[in-house]
Design an enzyme around this catalytic site. Structure first.
Site, mmCIF file in Angstrom:
data_model
loop_
_atom_site.group_PDB
_atom_site.id
_atom_site.type_symbol
_atom_site.label_atom_id
_atom_site.label_comp_id
_atom_site.label_asym_id
_atom_site.label_seq_id
_atom_site.Cartn_x
_atom_site.Cartn_y
_atom_site.Cartn_z
ATOM 1 N N GLU A 129 -22.156 21.651 -8.253
ATOM 2 C CA GLU A 129 -21.505 22.556 -7.372
ATOM 3 C C GLU A 129 -21.496 21.841 -5.889
ATOM 4 O O GLU A 129 -20.384 22.572 -5.327
ATOM 5 C CB GLU A 129 -22.817 23.996 -6.861
ATOM 6 C CG GLU A 129 -22.462 25.041 -6.282
ATOM 7 C CD GLU A 129 -22.697 24.785 -4.567
ATOM 8 O OE1 GLU A 129 -22.278 25.611 -3.934
ATOM 9 O OE2 GLU A 129 -23.445 23.773 -4.390
ATOM 10 N N GLU A 130 -22.227 20.927 -5.546
ATOM 11 C CA GLU A 130 -22.147 20.379 -4.462
ATOM 12 C C GLU A 130 -20.720 19.503 -4.276
ATOM 13 O O GLU A 130 -20.471 18.999 -3.035
ATOM 14 C CB GLU A 130 -23.353 19.427 -4.157
ATOM 15 C CG GLU A 130 -24.483 20.217 -4.097
ATOM 16 C CD GLU A 130 -25.012 20.847 -2.793
ATOM 17 O OE1 GLU A 130 -23.727 20.950 -2.198
ATOM 18 O OE2 GLU A 130 -25.910 21.634 -2.524
ATOM 19 N N ASP B 208 -31.780 23.444 -1.888
ATOM 20 C CA ASP B 208 -30.357 23.723 -2.150
ATOM 21 C C ASP B 208 -29.928 23.169 -3.404
ATOM 22 O O ASP B 208 -29.787 21.902 -3.267
ATOM 23 C CB ASP B 208 -29.664 23.193 -1.085
ATOM 24 C CG ASP B 208 -28.176 23.640 -1.069
ATOM 25 O OD1 ASP B 208 -27.613 24.386 -2.192
ATOM 26 O OD2 ASP B 208 -27.094 22.905 -0.496
ATOM 27 N N HIS C 42 -27.704 26.457 -8.821
ATOM 28 C CA HIS C 42 -26.938 25.370 -9.157
ATOM 29 C C HIS C 42 -28.083 24.186 -9.279
ATOM 30 O O HIS C 42 -28.998 24.053 -8.444
ATOM 31 C CB HIS C 42 -25.951 24.684 -8.334
ATOM 32 C CG HIS C 42 -26.202 24.612 -7.060
ATOM 33 N ND1 HIS C 42 -26.695 23.221 -6.380
ATOM 34 C CD2 HIS C 42 -26.038 25.278 -5.926
ATOM 35 C CE1 HIS C 42 -26.666 23.294 -5.218
ATOM 36 N NE2 HIS C 42 -26.341 24.641 -4.742
ATOM 37 N N HIS D 108 -28.899 19.299 2.503
ATOM 38 C CA HIS D 108 -28.267 18.075 2.584
ATOM 39 C C HIS D 108 -28.781 16.905 3.475
ATOM 40 O O HIS D 108 -28.069 15.918 3.829
ATOM 41 C CB HIS D 108 -26.841 18.168 2.919
ATOM 42 C CG HIS D 108 -26.162 19.140 2.071
ATOM 43 N ND1 HIS D 108 -24.733 19.363 1.937
ATOM 44 C CD2 HIS D 108 -26.559 20.142 1.053
ATOM 45 C CE1 HIS D 108 -24.433 20.269 1.350
ATOM 46 N NE2 HIS D 108 -25.565 20.501 0.687
ATOM 47 N N ASP E 213 -27.639 20.801 -9.283
ATOM 48 C CA ASP E 213 -27.520 19.402 -8.670
ATOM 49 C C ASP E 213 -27.795 19.418 -7.132
ATOM 50 O O ASP E 213 -27.814 20.611 -6.444
ATOM 51 C CB ASP E 213 -25.790 18.913 -8.704
ATOM 52 C CG ASP E 213 -24.975 19.723 -8.065
ATOM 53 O OD1 ASP E 213 -25.031 21.402 -7.925
ATOM 54 O OD2 ASP E 213 -23.925 19.573 -7.141
ATOM 55 N N ASP F 27 -28.188 31.433 -3.216
ATOM 56 C CA ASP F 27 -27.843 29.970 -2.792
ATOM 57 C C ASP F 27 -27.942 30.236 -1.423
ATOM 58 O O ASP F 27 -27.093 29.049 -0.805
ATOM 59 C CB ASP F 27 -26.670 29.469 -3.436
ATOM 60 C CG ASP F 27 -26.385 28.020 -3.311
ATOM 61 O OD1 ASP F 27 -27.085 27.284 -2.922
ATOM 62 O OD2 ASP F 27 -25.083 27.585 -3.557
#
Length: 410
Positions: free
Chosen positions: A175-176, A141, A78, A380, A80, A198
């Site tokens: 995705e997030e 990520d 992904h 994150h 994002d 991922d």
């Protein structure tokens, strides 16, 4: 290895943070910035059928180079990054030959990445760590996953002696914020199975994840002058406290591990007249998951009965389900990934995801999709990092999966 490091740095310095509060697709315009870069790059390295659709999904094909039928497989990541922490102006720092000691990310703000707190750092002693400068997330990520997939495809194109079937790759937005697979066209993708790149630690191979729901608790109160409130005021924040206290106090993220589920209060906003609690509910076992949702609703019902006036409203929405149900009938796809890891010197670490991936939703849309490590840690947030060597190992795994799949169907 420098080539893949340079590619990774190029991707992470493009801000692609998604927005959970925007219903548009994608949820942020800046995701197009990386999508457009990837669209051109995939063409430049020699991929075919490169498409970028109106919803910001990128797909491309590496044609088969064998003269017999091999199932089409896919690799997905992904574009994002998480809305939990800023991805603007990422400045990666490099720490060659990491010695196992504290890393000062930001001297001015005294931000330190320490193995005394993040002991996984010690797995990468002697390697080159890539970290943040303490003011942003890194974006491994899942830009590590993107870099690994693109690099693997480029390697296969440059080494036609490595035999493989048709390979499809896909990069998803949002995705997030839980929407990564919502507009994914499985039929267009055309793979028999795929792998999301991922995961985190080197060796991770996952085909189980949480069953997941989001829940909103709205508590309605009544405001009157506090000096004359006797028998009249209803303070919604105090009722919220009762609701929170009625849930199992040890079934929260910081007290659970492995297959243990939880209730997670991740946002709250309150005044006397109205308080809103935002929860996520998670469990790997479907029966326990359904029980958690029922327990959550019962607490609200019991409080309404106690207080009268139906002051508490609960809305619970399923988000995704455990992909194990869809993977177990085709476990050979996990076996291939496990064998590929061993072939490149990686010890497989097969475990359940304490979260979800695009692969979960894609598996329920008809594309079985286990998850493979991308190599990053502490996603994150400001303490995110990845070892450069992990980028190369994941790339090698992708190449080996392609090669193994062709061999097994010869």
């Amino acid at each position: 290895m420098q080539h893949i490091i340079d590619r990774f740095v190029k991707y992470i310095t493009i801000d692609t943070q998604s927005d959970p509060n925007n219903p548009n697709f994608p949820s942020t315009e800046k995701q197009w910035d990386l999508a457009n870069v990837l669209f051109k790059e995939l063409k430049d390295i020699g991929m075919e059928n490169v498409t970028l659709d109106d919803n910001c999904y990128i797909m491309a094909t590496l044609p088969s180079n064998v003269d017999y039928k091999v199932p089409t497989i896919g690799f997905i990541a992904h574009i994002d990054t998480s809305p939990d922490y800023t991805g603007t102006n990422v400045k990666p720092q490099f720490h060659p030959n990491y010695n196992g000691e504290d890393i000062v990310l930001n001297k001015e703000e005294n931000i330190v990445l320490s193995p005394s707190y993040f002991d996984d750092l010690l797995l990468y002693k002697g390697q080159t760590l890539i970290t943040t400068d303490g003011t942003t997330l890194l974006g491994a990520d899942d830009k590590a996953g993107i870099a690994e997939i693109v690099s693997a495809m480029e390697y296969l194109i440059q080494h036609p002696e490595i035999k493989h079937g048709e390979i499809r790759i896909g990069f998803t937005p949002d995705e997030e914020v839980g929407k990564g697979a919502h507009m994914f066209d499985v039929d267009k993708f055309g793979a028999e199975w795929a792998y999301t790149m991922d995961g985190s630690q080197v060796g991770e191979l996952e085909y189980e994840n949480f069953n997941a729901a989001g829940a909103t608790v709205t508590i309605n109160g009544k405001i009157v002058h506090p000096g004359y409130a006797k028998g009249k005021m209803i303070n919604s924040m105090l009722i919220a406290n009762e609701f929170i206290a009625a849930l199992p106090q040890n079934e929260i993220p910081q007290e659970t591990t492995g297959y243990e589920g939880f209730f997670h209060l991740h946002a709250m906003n309150g005044e006397v007249e109205k308080t809103v609690l935002e929860y996520i509910i998670r469990d790997h076992d479907m029966e326990l998951y359904q029980g958690r949702k029922a327990q959550f609703q019962k607490i609200a019902n019991d409080l309404n009965e106690k207080l009268g006036n139906n002051l508490i409203e609960v809305e619970i929405n399923d988000q995704y389900f455990n992909m194990r149900e869809k993977i177990e009938p085709v476990m050979h796809i996990v076996d291939i990934a496990e064998e590929a890891m061993k072939n490149v010197g990686v010890t497989p670490l097969i475990k359940a995801i304490r979260g979800g991936t695009d692969g979960s939703q894609l598996s329920y849309k008809g594309l079985p999709c286990p998850n493979i490590f991308a190599g990053g840690h502490n996603f994150h947030g400001r303490y995110e990092y990845i070892a450069a060597e992990s980028l190369q190992l994941a790339t090698d795994v992708i190449v080996n999966i392609a090669q193994l799949t062709a061999k097994k169907y010869k």
